[in-house]
Design a protein around this motif. Structure first.
Motif, PDB file in Angstrom:
ATOM      1  N   PRO A   1      -0.773   7.186  19.806  1.00  0.00           N
ATOM      2  CA  PRO A   1      -1.824   6.943  18.813  1.00  0.00           C
ATOM      3  C   PRO A   1      -1.296   6.291  17.544  1.00  0.00           C
ATOM      4  CG  PRO A   1      -2.043   9.143  19.740  1.00  0.00           C
ATOM      5  CD  PRO A   1      -0.722   8.605  20.212  1.00  0.00           C
ATOM      6  N   LEU A   2      -2.085   5.352  17.023  1.00  0.00           N
ATOM      7  CA  LEU A   2      -1.784   4.638  15.784  1.00  0.00           C
ATOM      8  C   LEU A   2      -2.960   4.810  14.824  1.00  0.00           C
ATOM      9  CD1 LEU A   2      -0.550   1.354  17.482  1.00  0.00           C
ATOM     10  CD2 LEU A   2       0.921   3.018  16.342  1.00  0.00           C
ATOM     11  N   ASP A   3      -2.680   4.700  13.531  1.00  0.00           N
ATOM     12  CA  ASP A   3      -3.808   4.747  12.608  1.00  0.00           C
ATOM     13  C   ASP A   3      -4.352   3.357  12.276  1.00  0.00           C
ATOM     14  OD1 ASP A   3      -1.604   4.063  11.125  1.00  0.00           O
ATOM     15  OD2 ASP A   3      -1.717   5.766   9.760  1.00  0.00           O
ATOM     16  N   THR A   4      -3.663   2.320  12.749  1.00  0.00           N
ATOM     17  CA  THR A   4      -4.186   0.955  12.614  1.00  0.00           C
ATOM     18  C   THR A   4      -3.974   0.208  13.930  1.00  0.00           C
ATOM     19  OG1 THR A   4      -2.065   0.283  11.627  1.00  0.00           O
ATOM     20  CG2 THR A   4      -3.886   0.781  10.104  1.00  0.00           C
ATOM     21  N   PRO A   5      -4.694   0.560  14.975  1.00  0.00           N
ATOM     22  CA  PRO A   5      -4.516  -0.131  16.257  1.00  0.00           C
ATOM     23  C   PRO A   5      -5.134  -1.525  16.228  1.00  0.00           C
ATOM     24  CG  PRO A   5      -6.304   1.440  16.422  1.00  0.00           C
ATOM     25  CD  PRO A   5      -5.709   1.628  15.058  1.00  0.00           C
TER      26      PRO A   5
ATOM     27  N   ALA B   1       0.850  -1.184   0.000  1.00  0.00           N
ATOM     28  CA  ALA B   1       0.000   0.000   0.000  1.00  0.00           C
ATOM     29  C   ALA B   1       0.890   1.240   0.000  1.00  0.00           C
ATOM     30  CB  ALA B   1      -0.892  -0.004   1.240  1.00  0.00           C
ATOM     31  N   VAL B   2       0.403   2.294  -0.651  1.00  0.00           N
ATOM     32  CA  VAL B   2       1.102   3.576  -0.660  1.00  0.00           C
ATOM     33  C   VAL B   2       0.189   4.590   0.034  1.00  0.00           C
ATOM     34  CG1 VAL B   2       2.200   5.360  -2.045  1.00  0.00           C
ATOM     35  CG2 VAL B   2       2.272   2.977  -2.803  1.00  0.00           C
ATOM     36  N   PRO B   3       0.464   4.903   1.280  1.00  0.00           N
ATOM     37  CA  PRO B   3      -0.448   5.763   2.050  1.00  0.00           C
ATOM     38  C   PRO B   3      -0.487   7.188   1.498  1.00  0.00           C
ATOM     39  CG  PRO B   3       1.570   5.400   3.265  1.00  0.00           C
ATOM     40  CD  PRO B   3       1.636   4.497   2.077  1.00  0.00           C
ATOM     41  N   GLU B   4      -1.645   7.798   1.627  1.00  0.00           N
ATOM     42  CA  GLU B   4      -1.810   9.178   1.183  1.00  0.00           C
ATOM     43  C   GLU B   4      -1.459  10.174   2.283  1.00  0.00           C
ATOM     44  OE1 GLU B   4      -5.749   9.659  -0.286  1.00  0.00           O
ATOM     45  OE2 GLU B   4      -5.451   8.289  -1.985  1.00  0.00           O
ATOM     46  N   ARG B   5      -1.394   9.715   3.520  1.00  0.00           N
ATOM     47  CA  ARG B   5      -1.063  10.629   4.609  1.00  0.00           C
ATOM     48  C   ARG B   5      -0.158   9.919   5.609  1.00  0.00           C
ATOM     49  NH1 ARG B   5      -6.669  11.209   8.174  1.00  0.00           N
ATOM     50  NH2 ARG B   5      -6.894   9.012   8.733  1.00  0.00           N
ATOM     51  N   ASN B   6       0.483  10.710   6.433  1.00  0.00           N
ATOM     52  CA  ASN B   6       1.374  10.178   7.454  1.00  0.00           C
ATOM     53  C   ASN B   6       0.596   9.516   8.577  1.00  0.00           C
ATOM     54  OD1 ASN B   6       3.692  11.301   6.206  1.00  0.00           O
ATOM     55  ND2 ASN B   6       3.373  13.257   7.264  1.00  0.00           N
ATOM     56  N   SER B   7       1.257   8.606   9.269  1.00  0.00           N
ATOM     57  CA  SER B   7       0.721   8.073  10.512  1.00  0.00           C
ATOM     58  C   SER B   7       0.818   9.147  11.597  1.00  0.00           C
ATOM     59  CB  SER B   7       1.532   6.852  10.944  1.00  0.00           C
ATOM     60  OG  SER B   7       2.873   7.228  11.195  1.00  0.00           O
ATOM     61  N   PRO B   8       0.066   9.005  12.684  1.00  0.00           N
ATOM     62  CA  PRO B   8       0.178   9.967  13.780  1.00  0.00           C
ATOM     63  C   PRO B   8       1.605  10.133  14.299  1.00  0.00           C
ATOM     64  CG  PRO B   8      -1.781   8.633  14.083  1.00  0.00           C
ATOM     65  CD  PRO B   8      -1.031   8.042  12.915  1.00  0.00           C
ATOM     66  N   VAL B   9       2.342   9.037  14.406  1.00  0.00           N
ATOM     67  CA  VAL B   9       3.723   9.115  14.903  1.00  0.00           C
ATOM     68  C   VAL B   9       4.566  10.027  14.015  1.00  0.00           C
ATOM     69  CG1 VAL B   9       5.861   7.788  15.140  1.00  0.00           C
ATOM     70  CG2 VAL B   9       3.745   6.926  16.151  1.00  0.00           C
ATOM     71  N   VAL B  10       4.463   9.838  12.703  1.00  0.00           N
ATOM     72  CA  VAL B  10       5.252  10.648  11.777  1.00  0.00           C
ATOM     73  C   VAL B  10       4.829  12.114  11.855  1.00  0.00           C
ATOM     74  CG1 VAL B  10       5.739  11.060   9.329  1.00  0.00           C
ATOM     75  CG2 VAL B  10       5.781   8.735  10.237  1.00  0.00           C
TER      76      VAL B  10
ATOM     77  N   ALA C   1       1.323  12.583  21.844  1.00  0.00           N
ATOM     78  CA  ALA C   1       0.285  13.602  21.690  1.00  0.00           C
ATOM     79  C   ALA C   1      -0.942  12.986  21.031  1.00  0.00           C
ATOM     80  CB  ALA C   1       0.817  14.768  20.856  1.00  0.00           C
ATOM     81  N   PRO C   2      -2.154  13.359  21.432  1.00  0.00           N
ATOM     82  CA  PRO C   2      -3.365  12.677  20.960  1.00  0.00           C
ATOM     83  C   PRO C   2      -3.611  12.855  19.467  1.00  0.00           C
ATOM     84  CG  PRO C   2      -3.919  14.644  22.221  1.00  0.00           C
ATOM     85  CD  PRO C   2      -2.451  14.426  22.395  1.00  0.00           C
ATOM     86  N   ASP C   3      -4.323  11.906  18.895  1.00  0.00           N
ATOM     87  CA  ASP C   3      -4.712  11.947  17.485  1.00  0.00           C
ATOM     88  C   ASP C   3      -6.059  11.257  17.351  1.00  0.00           C
ATOM     89  OD1 ASP C   3      -4.866  11.070  14.568  1.00  0.00           O
ATOM     90  OD2 ASP C   3      -3.007  12.241  14.541  1.00  0.00           O
ATOM     91  N   GLU C   4      -7.010  11.924  16.712  1.00  0.00           N
ATOM     92  CA  GLU C   4      -8.382  11.407  16.641  1.00  0.00           C
ATOM     93  C   GLU C   4      -8.502  10.145  15.800  1.00  0.00           C
ATOM     94  OE1 GLU C   4      -9.767  14.333  12.959  1.00  0.00           O
ATOM     95  OE2 GLU C   4     -10.598  14.615  14.967  1.00  0.00           O
ATOM     96  N   ARG C   5      -7.469   9.826  15.011  1.00  0.00           N
ATOM     97  CA  ARG C   5      -7.550   8.635  14.163  1.00  0.00           C
ATOM     98  C   ARG C   5      -7.500   7.342  14.971  1.00  0.00           C
ATOM     99  NH1 ARG C   5      -2.885  10.226   9.982  1.00  0.00           N
ATOM    100  NH2 ARG C   5      -2.275  11.536  11.731  1.00  0.00           N
ATOM    101  N   ASP C   6      -6.947   7.388  16.178  1.00  0.00           N
ATOM    102  CA  ASP C   6      -6.846   6.187  17.004  1.00  0.00           C
ATOM    103  C   ASP C   6      -7.987   6.176  18.017  1.00  0.00           C
ATOM    104  OD1 ASP C   6      -6.226   4.098  18.710  1.00  0.00           O
ATOM    105  OD2 ASP C   6      -4.085   4.563  18.798  1.00  0.00           O
TER     106      ASP C   6
END
Length: 479
Positions: A210-214, A110-119, A239-244
């Motif tokens: 936070p992860l985008d695929t927990p 897969a080629v992601p369109e956006r960064n993960s929360p960590v990045v 730091a928090p991220d709404e994706r997780d």
């Protein structure tokens, strides 16, 4: 640090500095992010052909980031706590536009369109991202053996494994590819490279980063050469991220070096558990036991009460966890076209076939075993401020082996000390505690109560500062 001492022809001194030292040096004007990046790139250029740690490095992007950071420091306006500090992330943590093959030649990445929360958090803080780091197939090996990348090797000795699955991150940290690296861990994948490479690491509390695929047991966390750097990096990436949707509520962790001052850590008021028997898997070697017992004695001499913690795992629980993972990976493998299945590492192919045709009822038994591990781990460790233990039963094995038992299918016999804390969600980290007679690092695992990441870091930092001199790593950073 004396300014002249940081400027050498080969840049090795700059490459050896910790993140906290780099930030302090930038603030004083002793050196710049551009100089530091150049020093790190010299190390990478010299070591990478042998170590094989990086995936999709971005030297031009890193140079642009270092130049921008240099201007901010000159203006006295750094973006955040790691502005200008070189860093990497494991290849399963998305970078926009960068393929994510998960270490497997059989995967159509897969080629992601956006960064993960960590990045995103690292970049928002001004970190200089060198690129991603490699991993073995699907992250299901405790080594640096990958069907896509080949073999990743230890900077201490290329004959030794890095551990895995955060193999590239571990090699990059120990070799001096910058001071800050992020790995992921579902059963020991941060801490196993931690013990076999002498690193300071933390598998944080479930939901802390936070992860985008927990998913069950999965965490991302710091892999560094000092506990202060692990704390600094955790403060950024937590730091928090709404994706997780599983992330913990926002909390100020107070993770700066001053906040982690261990002078107020009164060990006379601490009750520590000492676990030397996991109750399952491979027996611990005498050399590893001796190192962990010596570490426990260091705490005892400072006044801590250290009590033996009996085993709370058992063979069937570990076997059921292994089967649960086999089924999950079998689903991924079975979905591949035939020609792609042929590209998967043969060891992984053999391992995933153990999860084929498992009934739903049997899988539910495995899930119940996971719940039992959760309950037992929390109950057994709750009486203690922290628990000391080995990370793995033995020191580093040959780099070409996919697992500590070679090419034989030994299941997950080596993660009896690490996996329980993934399933219980408790924080657990590592710090180097000694070496075997032939020079292989041996780490101490420190695990804490649920959500007490700062408490674990405090204990790790106290030991780092009070361990015997012979336990201090002389990092293999060369160019």
């Amino acid at each position: 640090m004396d300014q002249d001492a940081t400027r050498t022809a080969d840049g090795i001194v700059l490459a050896r500095l910790s993140a906290t030292e780099l930030v302090a040096g930038y603030a004083r004007g002793d050196f710049s992010p551009v100089e530091v990046l150049a020093a790190v790139h010299r190390v990478v250029d010299a070591r990478e052909p042998e170590l094989n740690a990086l995936w999709c490095p971005d030297p031009e992007g890193a140079r642009r980031a270092a130049l921008a950071s240099e201007e901010r420091w000159r203006a006295g306006r750094p973006l955040g706590p790691v502005d200008g500090v070189p860093a990497t992330v494991k290849e399963n943590l998305a970078r926009a536009g960068v393929p994510m093959p998960l270490g497997c030649a059989g995967v159509d990445p897969a080629v992601p369109e956006r960064n993960s929360p960590v990045v995103d958090r690292i970049l928002e803080s001004g970190g200089v991202l060198l690129g991603s780091t490699v991993m073995p197939d699907w992250g299901m090996l405790s080594s640096g053996v990958s069907s896509l990348h080949g073999t990743t090797r230890s900077p201490w000795d290329p004959r030794w494994t890095t551990g895995g699955s955060s193999s590239g991150a571990g090699a990059a940290a120990a070799a001096g590819y910058g001071p800050l690296h992020v790995g992921t861990d579902i059963g020991g994948s941060i801490r196993l490279p931690g013990t076999w490479l002498g690193l300071a690491t933390l598998k944080p509390s479930a939901g802390r980063v936070p992860l985008d695929t927990p998913f069950l047991g999965r965490c991302a966390g710091p892999m560094t050469r000092t506990v202060d750097d692990a704390a600094l990096l955790l403060g950024v990436i937590s730091a928090p991220d709404e994706r997780d949707w599983t992330s913990l509520p926002p909390e100020r962790l107070a993770l700066g070096p001053d906040d982690l001052d261990v002078t107020d850590l009164d060990l006379r008021k601490m009750r520590l558990g000492l676990q030397l028997d996991a109750g399952c898997g491979t027996p611990v070697t005498p050399e590893v036991v001796a190192v962990v017992e010596q570490a426990a004695a260091t705490f005892e001499r400072a006044g801590a009460v250290v009590e033996l913690l009996p085993a709370f795992m058992e063979e069937q629980l570990l076997a059921d966890l292994d089967l649960f993972w086999r089924v999950r990976s079998w689903v991924d493998y079975a979905a591949l076209p035939v020609e792609r299945k042929r590209r998967v590492l043969p060891f992984i192919v053999q391992w995933v076939h153990g999860g084929a045709d498992v009934s739903g009822a049997r899988l539910m038994e495995c899930y119940r075993s996971i719940m039992t591990i959760q309950q037992r781990t929390v109950a057994a460790t709750e009486p203690f401020d922290a628990v000391l233990s080995p990370v793995a039963p033995a020191a580093a094995f040959p780099a070409e082996w996919p697992m500590p038992f070679g090419h034989e299918d030994g299941g997950m016999a080596h993660i009896g000390f690490t996996a329980p804390y993934n399933l219980s969600g408790q924080p657990a980290g590592t710090v180097n505690a000694g070496f075997t007679s032939d020079g292989r690092p041996v780490g101490l695992q420190v695990a804490g109560r649920r959500f007490d990441d700062v408490g674990v870091l405090r204990v790790l930092r106290w030991y780092e500062r009070n361990r015997p001199p012979a336990s201090h790593p002389n990092w293999p950073i060369t160019a």
